[in-house]
Design a protein around this motif. Structure first.
Motif, PDB file in Angstrom:
ATOM      1  N   GLY A 174     -28.763 -24.234  10.709  1.00 31.80           N
ATOM      2  CA  GLY A 174     -29.671 -24.306  11.556  1.00 31.80           C
ATOM      3  C   GLY A 174     -30.896 -23.426  10.869  1.00 31.80           C
ATOM      4  N   GLY A 176     -34.677 -22.989  11.685  1.00 26.87           N
ATOM      5  CA  GLY A 176     -35.660 -23.116  12.520  1.00 26.87           C
ATOM      6  C   GLY A 176     -36.508 -21.987  12.204  1.00 26.87           C
ATOM      7  N   ASP A 197     -29.184 -28.404   8.690  1.00 27.20           N
ATOM      8  CA  ASP A 197     -29.816 -28.866   9.811  1.00 27.20           C
ATOM      9  C   ASP A 197     -30.068 -30.215  10.144  1.00 27.20           C
ATOM     10  OD1 ASP A 197     -31.952 -28.940  12.055  1.00 27.20           O
ATOM     11  OD2 ASP A 197     -32.461 -26.978  11.618  1.00 27.20           O
ATOM     12  N   PRO A 198     -29.198 -30.672  11.084  1.00 21.69           N
ATOM     13  CA  PRO A 198     -29.371 -32.254  11.352  1.00 21.69           C
ATOM     14  C   PRO A 198     -30.536 -32.694  11.806  1.00 21.69           C
ATOM     15  CG  PRO A 198     -28.187 -31.064  12.888  1.00 21.69           C
ATOM     16  CD  PRO A 198     -28.276 -30.246  12.044  1.00 21.69           C
ATOM     17  N   TYR A 199     -31.546 -31.805  12.321  1.00 20.13           N
ATOM     18  CA  TYR A 199     -33.049 -32.194  12.745  1.00 20.13           C
ATOM     19  C   TYR A 199     -33.967 -32.577  11.487  1.00 20.13           C
ATOM     20  CZ  TYR A 199     -30.949 -31.404  17.210  1.00 20.13           C
ATOM     21  OH  TYR A 199     -30.080 -31.451  18.120  1.00 20.13           O
ATOM     22  N   LEU A 200     -33.488 -31.760  10.057  1.00 13.88           N
ATOM     23  CA  LEU A 200     -34.383 -31.895   9.283  1.00 13.88           C
ATOM     24  C   LEU A 200     -34.089 -33.021   8.039  1.00 13.88           C
ATOM     25  CD1 LEU A 200     -34.597 -28.022   8.030  1.00 13.88           C
ATOM     26  CD2 LEU A 200     -36.163 -29.222   9.620  1.00 13.88           C
ATOM     27  N   ASP A 201     -35.244 -33.797   7.778  1.00 14.93           N
ATOM     28  CA  ASP A 201     -35.049 -34.641   6.612  1.00 14.93           C
ATOM     29  C   ASP A 201     -35.369 -34.045   5.240  1.00 14.93           C
ATOM     30  OD1 ASP A 201     -34.342 -36.641   8.235  1.00 14.93           O
ATOM     31  OD2 ASP A 201     -36.587 -37.116   8.830  1.00 14.93           O
ATOM     32  N   ALA A 229     -28.468 -21.978  14.946  1.00 16.46           N
ATOM     33  CA  ALA A 229     -28.714 -23.144  15.543  1.00 16.46           C
ATOM     34  C   ALA A 229     -29.063 -22.753  17.030  1.00 16.46           C
ATOM     35  CB  ALA A 229     -27.442 -24.008  15.420  1.00 16.46           C
ATOM     36  N   ARG A 230     -29.375 -23.598  17.818  1.00 20.13           N
ATOM     37  CA  ARG A 230     -29.749 -23.472  19.355  1.00 20.13           C
ATOM     38  C   ARG A 230     -28.284 -23.944  20.028  1.00 20.13           C
ATOM     39  NH1 ARG A 230     -34.374 -21.643  20.791  1.00 20.13           N
ATOM     40  NH2 ARG A 230     -33.814 -22.028  23.010  1.00 20.13           N
ATOM     41  N   THR A 232     -26.518 -26.200  22.350  1.00 28.13           N
ATOM     42  CA  THR A 232     -26.438 -27.296  22.939  1.00 28.13           C
ATOM     43  C   THR A 232     -25.280 -27.822  23.074  1.00 28.13           C
ATOM     44  OG1 THR A 232     -26.659 -28.645  20.972  1.00 28.13           O
ATOM     45  CG2 THR A 232     -28.897 -27.665  21.656  1.00 28.13           C
ATOM     46  N   GLN A 234     -23.930 -30.360  21.801  1.00 28.40           N
ATOM     47  CA  GLN A 234     -23.474 -30.649  20.348  1.00 28.40           C
ATOM     48  C   GLN A 234     -23.213 -29.613  19.616  1.00 28.40           C
ATOM     49  OE1 GLN A 234     -26.449 -31.923  21.768  1.00 28.40           O
ATOM     50  NE2 GLN A 234     -25.423 -33.777  22.758  1.00 28.40           N
ATOM     51  N   THR A 235     -23.687 -28.481  19.699  1.00 28.78           N
ATOM     52  CA  THR A 235     -23.518 -27.394  18.963  1.00 28.78           C
ATOM     53  C   THR A 235     -22.329 -26.490  19.328  1.00 28.78           C
ATOM     54  OG1 THR A 235     -25.097 -25.781  19.722  1.00 28.78           O
ATOM     55  CG2 THR A 235     -25.675 -27.335  17.905  1.00 28.78           C
TER      56      THR A 235
END
Length: 352
Positions: A174, A176, A197-201, A229-230, A232, A234-235
């Motif tokens: 994560g 953020g 972090d799967p939200y970062l490219d 990580a937050r 969720t 998924q986490t």
């Protein structure tokens, strides 16, 4: 026209902080009422259908009579409260996420919910770094031993000493607001920093400081793993026995994010076997930690009572970020941190 505002502060984000920030940021005539919630002296818990709240539905229903705006950290926003508060248009939560609000019901009732992301990023990053240092250098254990009259020179044996951050590989799960600060701090101390972090490219301003890798690669390479990580679906449980077993022998794991990310029984097993050199946690699956928990008796596990974000700056940041969105609401501007932006399309026009 006068806007009625309920300040539902607590013993950390106090009402005077909220009110002073609102007076500095929000235009027009504000009429305040106040209620003080008992957190953190009394732990937060579930209130009706929302989690991590303080106070009762009855208390909020009474306090919200006639209020258009509520600013709080821990007050619950439940369907019952919304049904009893027809004047309410904005519910501001001075936390990193609106966990104590029923967002579906708020949207149905035309109430915008805003929050304060990043409010405690600096404090939590510093606490994370402190736990990493405490774990790798056995600071809590040696302090307790020395206070008990034991000079533990035997900890200088090669098999008992920890690692330095300099030259080690650290992995952040994560990235953020908190994770980015931890990455910079670890890099400044000479660590090689990996990020998953799967939200970062891409890593943006961390390019050249950290390396973006898949989770399995991070776990295989990092001697220090820190979770950011937050929580969720998924986490939940993302780090379990298999993931811990994949970490290098003698590594450490730190969690200042959410207790649901990690299998703590698996951590205790790995600490007892010696696969983990140490672990350090500020968050837990059940808070307070129940008596008899293995976390309180397993060697080389360091625990703090969910206070990584506890600083005066965090409280002030929370009030300031929230007050800025209240000001936007009163001026008829788009909210910067709205958890249910769809409600804004049907919101009432701002008062002149």
């Amino acid at each position: 026209m006068t806007t009625r505002v309920l300040a539902a502060g607590d013993l950390f984000v106090r009402n005077e902080l909220l009110i002073d920030a609102l007076r500095a940021e929000a235009p027009g005539d504000l009429a305040f009422s106040e209620v003080t919630l008992p957190w953190p002296v009394e732990p937060f818990g579930r209130v009706a259908e929302v989690d991590e709240a303080s106070g009762t539905e009855e208390q909020l229903i009474e306090a919200l009579r006639g209020a258009e705006v509520c600013v709080t950290q821990m007050a619950p926003l439940t369907r019952r409260i919304l049904e009893a508060s027809p004047d309410l248009r904005l519910f501001g939560i001075s936390r990193g996420g609106p966990v104590n609000a029923n967002l579906e019901a708020a949207t149905e009732h035309g109430v915008a919910v805003c929050f304060a992301p990043g409010r405690n990023a600096g404090a939590t990053a510093e606490h994370t770094l402190g736990l990493i240092l405490a774990a790798v250098r056995r600071i809590p254990q040696t302090h307790v031993d020395l206070m008990a009259g034991q000079w533990r020179g035997d900890y200088y044996r090669y098999d008992d000493v920890g690692i330095e951050i300099h030259g080690s590989t650290a992995g952040l799960v994560g990235c953020g607001a908190v994770g980015r600060r931890v990455a910079r701090a670890l890099a400044a101390l000479g660590a090689r920093v990996l990020v998953h972090d799967p939200y970062l490219d891409d890593l943006g301003d961390l390019s050249g400081i950290a390396e973006l890798v898949p989770l399995d690669e991070l776990l295989a390479r990092a001697q220090i793993v820190s979770l950011h990580a937050r929580a969720t679906p998924q986490t939940t449980g993302m780090i379990g026995a298999a993931q811990i077993a994949a970490m290098p022998p003698g590594s450490i794991i730190v969690n200042c994010a959410r207790g649901s990310l990690l299998d703590y029984e698996a951590v205790c097993d790995a600490a007892e076997s010696g696969h983990l050199f140490a672990a350090a946690f500020d968050v837990f699956p059940e808070e307070p930690i129940p008596a008899g928990s293995r976390l309180l008796t397993t060697p080389n596990i360091i625990v703090t009572p969910h206070l990584a974000g506890a600083s005066k700056q965090t409280a002030a940041n929370a009030a300031r970020i929230l007050a800025a969105d209240v000001g936007r609401h009163l001026r008829g501007e788009a909210l910067l941190h709205c958890a249910n932006p769809e409600v804004l399309e049907a919101a009432r026009p701002a008062r002149p």
